[in-house]
Design an enzyme around this catalytic site. Structure first.
Site, short mmCIF file in Angstrom:
data_model
loop_
_atom_site.label_atom_id
_atom_site.label_comp_id
_atom_site.label_asym_id
_atom_site.label_seq_id
_atom_site.Cartn_x
_atom_site.Cartn_y
_atom_site.Cartn_z
N LYS A 230 9.27 18.38 51.07
CA LYS A 230 9.07 17.09 50.42
C LYS A 230 10.28 16.18 50.63
O LYS A 230 10.15 15.05 51.09
CB LYS A 230 8.78 17.29 48.93
CG LYS A 230 8.45 16.01 48.20
CD LYS A 230 9.67 15.39 47.57
CE LYS A 230 9.32 14.06 46.93
NZ LYS A 230 10.52 13.44 46.31
N ASP B 80 4.42 15.30 46.78
CA ASP B 80 5.07 15.40 45.48
C ASP B 80 3.99 15.50 44.41
O ASP B 80 2.82 15.68 44.70
CB ASP B 80 5.96 14.19 45.24
CG ASP B 80 5.20 12.92 45.51
OD1 ASP B 80 4.17 12.69 44.84
OD2 ASP B 80 5.59 12.15 46.40
#
Length: 214
Positions: A123, A142
Site C-alpha cells: 500500500k 487501503d
DNA sequence: ATCCCGAGGG
DNA sequence: CCCTCTGGAT
C-alpha cells in the site's frame, strides 16, 4: 441486460473522474521522502492528523540524514498523536538509516527496494511510486479501497493482495494511480464506513445492493 | 489471528 | 461505550 463487470468499472471510473477531476491525496508533502514519511504515519490515522504532525517533524528532521541519528524516544513523542507511535517511530528511524546507508540518501524508486524498508508494504509503496515517481506498478489498497471494491462487487476477497490483483484486472494501468484517490475521496464523502449516503450516491445503478449482479 | 495505539464521531 | 481512520509485522 446487466452490464458486465468491466463495463461497470468503466462507468465507475468515468463518474468518479467527472466528480473529482484531478484528485490528490490530502497528505501534504514536497518531495518523495516527505511523502514516504507521511504515508507511513497515515496508517490507521486521518490525513488531517498527519498534516498536523509533519510540518513540525520536517522542521526538526528535514531528511533521512537527520532522522537517521535522531533519538527514537524523541521521534516517538513527535508522532504520538498519530497512533501506533512506537512502531512508527522505530520504523521511520530504521528506514532513514537504510536510505542513508544503502540508497545514498534517496528514496528508492522500485517496488522491490521499497518493500525492504521496515513498515513499508505494498500500500505505502504504491502510493510513493505513483505519486512521487509517476510509476504505476500496482494499486494502493487501503481501508477505503477495500470497503468500496467489496461493496461494489469488484472483488469477493478481503485480502488486500488479492483485492489489488482483482482491481488491476478491472482497471487499465493508466488509471491505477488515480483510482486509489477517487475511491478514497468517494469513500470519505459518500460511501462511508459507518452510514453510507446511498441516497446521494452516483453509483447507485452499478451497486450490487440495488440488484446489479455482483 | 492478533497486536500495535491515539484521536474524533456518534 | 463502540467504530473508524489511506497498515504492517509477527
Amino acid at each position: 441486460m446487466q452490464p458486465t463487470l468491466q463495463q461497470r468499472c468503466t462507468k465507475i471510473y468515468q463518474r468518479l473522474h467527472a466528480r473529482y477531476r484531478l484528485p490528490a491525496s490530502m497528505l501534504e508533502w514536497h518531495n518523495p521522502w516527505e511523502l514516504l514519511v507521511a504515508t507511513v504515519l497515515a496508517a490507521q490515522c486521518t490525513d488531517a492528523r498527519v498534516n498536523m504532525v509533519t510540518p513540525v517533524f520536517f522542521r526538526r528532521w528535514p531528511g533521512p540524514a537527520e532522522l537517521s541519528t535522531a533519538p527514537v524516544a524523541e521521534v516517538e513523542q513527535m508522532v504520538r498523536s498519530t497512533g501506533f507511535f512506537r512502531q512508527k517511530a522505530k520504523n521511520l528511524v530504521a528506514t532513514a538509516r537504510i536510505i542513508v546507508h544503502e540508497y545514498d540518501g534517496r528514496v528508492p524508486e522500485t517496488m522491490a527496494e521499497l518493500l525492504t524498508l521496515p513498515g513499508v508494504a505494498r500500500k505505502t509503496a504504491n502510493i510513493v511510486l505513483s505519486n512521487a515517481f509517476h510509476k504505476h506498478e500496482g494499486i494502493a489498497v487501503d481501508t477505503h479501497v477495500r470497503r468500496l471494491s467489496f461493496r461494489l462487487g469488484l472483488t469477493i476477497s478481503t485480502n488486500p493482495t488479492i483485492i489489488e490483483r482483482d482491481m488491476m484486472q478491472l482497471f487499465p494501468r493508466e488509471q491505477w494511480g488515480e483510482i486509489n484517490h477517487l475511491l478514497v475521496l468517494y469513500g470519505r464523502e459518500i460511501c462511508r464506513a459507518r452510514k453510507p449516503l446511498c441516497s446521494e450516491c452516483v453509483l447507485e445503478d452499478l451497486c450490487p445492493r440495488n440488484g446489479v449482479v455482483g
